[in-house]
Design a protein around this motif. Structure first.
Motif, PDB file in Angstrom:
ATOM      1  N   CYS A  61     -34.596  24.996   2.244  1.00 52.14           N
ATOM      2  CA  CYS A  61     -33.744  24.842   0.958  1.00 52.14           C
ATOM      3  C   CYS A  61     -34.126  26.367   0.700  1.00 52.14           C
ATOM      4  CB  CYS A  61     -34.825  24.156   0.054  1.00 52.14           C
ATOM      5  SG  CYS A  61     -34.450  24.334  -1.873  1.00 52.14           S
ATOM      6  N   GLN A  62     -35.108  26.788   0.974  1.00 50.49           N
ATOM      7  CA  GLN A  62     -35.404  28.852   0.636  1.00 50.49           C
ATOM      8  C   GLN A  62     -34.628  29.274   1.883  1.00 50.49           C
ATOM      9  OE1 GLN A  62     -39.400  28.941   2.016  1.00 50.49           O
ATOM     10  NE2 GLN A  62     -40.690  28.600  -0.008  1.00 50.49           N
ATOM     11  N   GLU A  63     -34.171  28.572   2.224  1.00 47.31           N
ATOM     12  CA  GLU A  63     -33.320  30.076   3.133  1.00 47.31           C
ATOM     13  C   GLU A  63     -31.571  29.718   2.678  1.00 47.31           C
ATOM     14  OE1 GLU A  63     -33.372  28.302   7.110  1.00 47.31           O
ATOM     15  OE2 GLU A  63     -35.421  29.603   8.101  1.00 47.31           O
ATOM     16  N   ALA A  64     -31.185  28.289   1.803  1.00 49.98           N
ATOM     17  CA  ALA A  64     -30.382  27.960   1.588  1.00 49.98           C
ATOM     18  C   ALA A  64     -29.995  29.458   0.043  1.00 49.98           C
ATOM     19  CB  ALA A  64     -30.128  26.003   1.118  1.00 49.98           C
ATOM     20  N   PRO A  84     -34.776  12.340  -3.336  1.00 53.16           N
ATOM     21  CA  PRO A  84     -35.483  13.034  -1.852  1.00 53.16           C
ATOM     22  C   PRO A  84     -34.743  13.482  -0.643  1.00 53.16           C
ATOM     23  CG  PRO A  84     -35.362  10.755  -1.845  1.00 53.16           C
ATOM     24  CD  PRO A  84     -35.034  11.205  -2.887  1.00 53.16           C
ATOM     25  N   THR A  85     -34.245  14.934   0.343  1.00 47.86           N
ATOM     26  CA  THR A  85     -33.826  14.343   1.125  1.00 47.86           C
ATOM     27  C   THR A  85     -33.730  13.510   1.638  1.00 47.86           C
ATOM     28  OG1 THR A  85     -34.930  16.681   1.233  1.00 47.86           O
ATOM     29  CG2 THR A  85     -33.263  17.034   3.324  1.00 47.86           C
ATOM     30  N   SER A  86     -34.476  12.841   2.356  1.00 48.16           N
ATOM     31  CA  SER A  86     -33.790  12.080   3.609  1.00 48.16           C
ATOM     32  C   SER A  86     -32.852  10.694   2.531  1.00 48.16           C
ATOM     33  CB  SER A  86     -35.030  10.770   3.550  1.00 48.16           C
ATOM     34  OG  SER A  86     -35.457  10.008   2.802  1.00 48.16           O
ATOM     35  N   ALA A  87     -32.571  10.343   1.416  1.00 51.39           N
ATOM     36  CA  ALA A  87     -31.956   9.590   0.664  1.00 51.39           C
ATOM     37  C   ALA A  87     -29.650   9.783   1.069  1.00 51.39           C
ATOM     38  CB  ALA A  87     -31.909   9.774  -0.876  1.00 51.39           C
ATOM     39  N   SER A  88     -30.161  11.425   1.349  1.00 54.45           N
ATOM     40  CA  SER A  88     -28.387  11.561   1.492  1.00 54.45           C
ATOM     41  C   SER A  88     -28.336  11.818   3.380  1.00 54.45           C
ATOM     42  CB  SER A  88     -28.109  12.347   0.720  1.00 54.45           C
ATOM     43  OG  SER A  88     -28.403  13.454   0.299  1.00 54.45           O
ATOM     44  N   ARG A  89     -29.307  12.422   3.944  1.00 56.97           N
ATOM     45  CA  ARG A  89     -29.085  12.430   4.766  1.00 56.97           C
ATOM     46  C   ARG A  89     -28.478  11.551   6.157  1.00 56.97           C
ATOM     47  NH1 ARG A  89     -34.598  13.323   7.168  1.00 56.97           N
ATOM     48  NH2 ARG A  89     -34.600  15.268   6.011  1.00 56.97           N
ATOM     49  N   THR A  90     -27.423  11.829   6.863  1.00 55.38           N
ATOM     50  CA  THR A  90     -26.658  11.467   7.320  1.00 55.38           C
ATOM     51  C   THR A  90     -26.578  11.281   9.543  1.00 55.38           C
ATOM     52  OG1 THR A  90     -24.484   9.721   8.172  1.00 55.38           O
ATOM     53  CG2 THR A  90     -24.673  11.962   6.980  1.00 55.38           C
ATOM     54  N   THR A  91     -25.663  10.839  10.591  1.00 53.92           N
ATOM     55  CA  THR A  91     -25.601  10.797  11.781  1.00 53.92           C
ATOM     56  C   THR A  91     -24.322  10.713  11.950  1.00 53.92           C
ATOM     57  OG1 THR A  91     -27.680  11.292  11.778  1.00 53.92           O
ATOM     58  CG2 THR A  91     -26.166  11.228  14.103  1.00 53.92           C
ATOM     59  N   PRO A 118     -37.391  18.192  -1.377  1.00 56.45           N
ATOM     60  CA  PRO A 118     -37.262  18.409   0.240  1.00 56.45           C
ATOM     61  C   PRO A 118     -38.609  17.901   0.058  1.00 56.45           C
ATOM     62  CG  PRO A 118     -37.149  20.613  -1.564  1.00 56.45           C
ATOM     63  CD  PRO A 118     -37.360  19.351  -2.250  1.00 56.45           C
ATOM     64  N   GLU A 119     -38.678  17.582   1.458  1.00 55.66           N
ATOM     65  CA  GLU A 119     -40.207  16.299   1.870  1.00 55.66           C
ATOM     66  C   GLU A 119     -40.625  16.606   2.504  1.00 55.66           C
ATOM     67  OE1 GLU A 119     -38.538  11.613   1.464  1.00 55.66           O
ATOM     68  OE2 GLU A 119     -36.716  12.904   2.259  1.00 55.66           O
ATOM     69  N   THR A 120     -40.314  17.032   3.344  1.00 55.58           N
ATOM     70  CA  THR A 120     -41.600  18.481   4.066  1.00 55.58           C
ATOM     71  C   THR A 120     -41.211  19.677   4.310  1.00 55.58           C
ATOM     72  OG1 THR A 120     -39.153  18.245   5.570  1.00 55.58           O
ATOM     73  CG2 THR A 120     -40.747  16.189   5.994  1.00 55.58           C
ATOM     74  N   ASP A 121     -42.057  20.680   5.100  1.00 59.39           N
ATOM     75  CA  ASP A 121     -42.101  22.050   5.271  1.00 59.39           C
ATOM     76  C   ASP A 121     -41.030  22.203   5.825  1.00 59.39           C
ATOM     77  OD1 ASP A 121     -44.693  22.533   4.119  1.00 59.39           O
ATOM     78  OD2 ASP A 121     -45.804  22.091   6.310  1.00 59.39           O
ATOM     79  N   ARG A 122     -40.448  21.496   7.249  1.00 57.45           N
ATOM     80  CA  ARG A 122     -38.508  22.051   6.946  1.00 57.45           C
ATOM     81  C   ARG A 122     -37.495  22.063   6.185  1.00 57.45           C
ATOM     82  NH1 ARG A 122     -35.991  19.273  12.807  1.00 57.45           N
ATOM     83  NH2 ARG A 122     -34.812  21.187  12.342  1.00 57.45           N
ATOM     84  N   ASP A 123     -38.067  20.704   5.720  1.00 54.58           N
ATOM     85  CA  ASP A 123     -36.831  20.358   4.332  1.00 54.58           C
ATOM     86  C   ASP A 123     -37.134  22.078   3.416  1.00 54.58           C
ATOM     87  OD1 ASP A 123     -36.025  18.106   5.122  1.00 54.58           O
ATOM     88  OD2 ASP A 123     -37.076  16.998   4.045  1.00 54.58           O
TER      89      ASP A 123
END
Length: 182
Positions: free
Chosen positions: A151-154, A16-23, A142-147
């Protein structure tokens, strides 16, 4: 015994997208300034590359190298004393590459005002093995509509990168065939 052809690779489970998201957060000092007294764009770009690299390594489960940086946009200047937050996530994955989207936010270290977006970038990383050869990456889920939108834009950016690369290669080949030296 498996159903795979001898040279086929088994499917890698998605992450999932959240697995590697970082700040990544960093306070800007005088050492980071340019001749105008604001933070040097190269300092911000390094933070962007560092955060994206962490995400790429997390997602791929090992080393990954920067292949390209697209659309680095500086929206506002960053000042000494700003606390900069670089937020990164995997937007898209291919077989061995990943697009990482990055947002750069800044806030005054001693104020409680919300952070302001000061930059953004898209980077492509390639996962590599111990010999520096490309290796497969897990698909991003992708987990959310934003994700899903990201992904589509990428995928659109990837199509444009490949078309630009192909057009430049064809132009160079044509010029070489016409006898022009590079």
């Amino acid at each position: 015994m498996t159903d795979l052809a001898p040279d086929a690779e088994p499917d890698i489970p998605g992450k999932p997208t959240s697995a590697s998201r970082t700040t990544l957060s960093h306070i800007m000092t005088h050492n980071d300034t340019n001749l105008l007294g604001t933070v040097h764009g190269g300092v911000i770009m390094k933070l962007v590359d560092d955060a994206a690299g962490a995400v790429a390594g997390r997602h791929s489960g090992g080393p990954a190298v920067t292949a390209s940086m697209d659309e680095m946009a500086f929206l506002e200047p960053v000042r000494v004393g700003d606390l900069v937050h670089v937020k990164a996530q995997v937007n898209w994955t291919g077989r061995t590459s990943m697009e990482i989207g990055v947002r750069v936010l800044a806030e005054r270290w001693n104020e409680s005002a919300p952070p302001t977006q000061v930059g953004s970038a898209y980077l492509v990383f390639a996962a590599v093995d111990a010999d520096g050869k490309p290796r497969r990456v897990p698909p991003v889920v992708p987990e959310t509509d934003r994700d899903r939108r990201r992904c589509q834009e990428a995928q659109i950016r990837r199509t444009h990168r490949l078309a630009r690369r192909r057009a430049i290669r064809e132009l160079r080949e044509r010029r070489h065939a016409e006898g022009f030296a590079d």
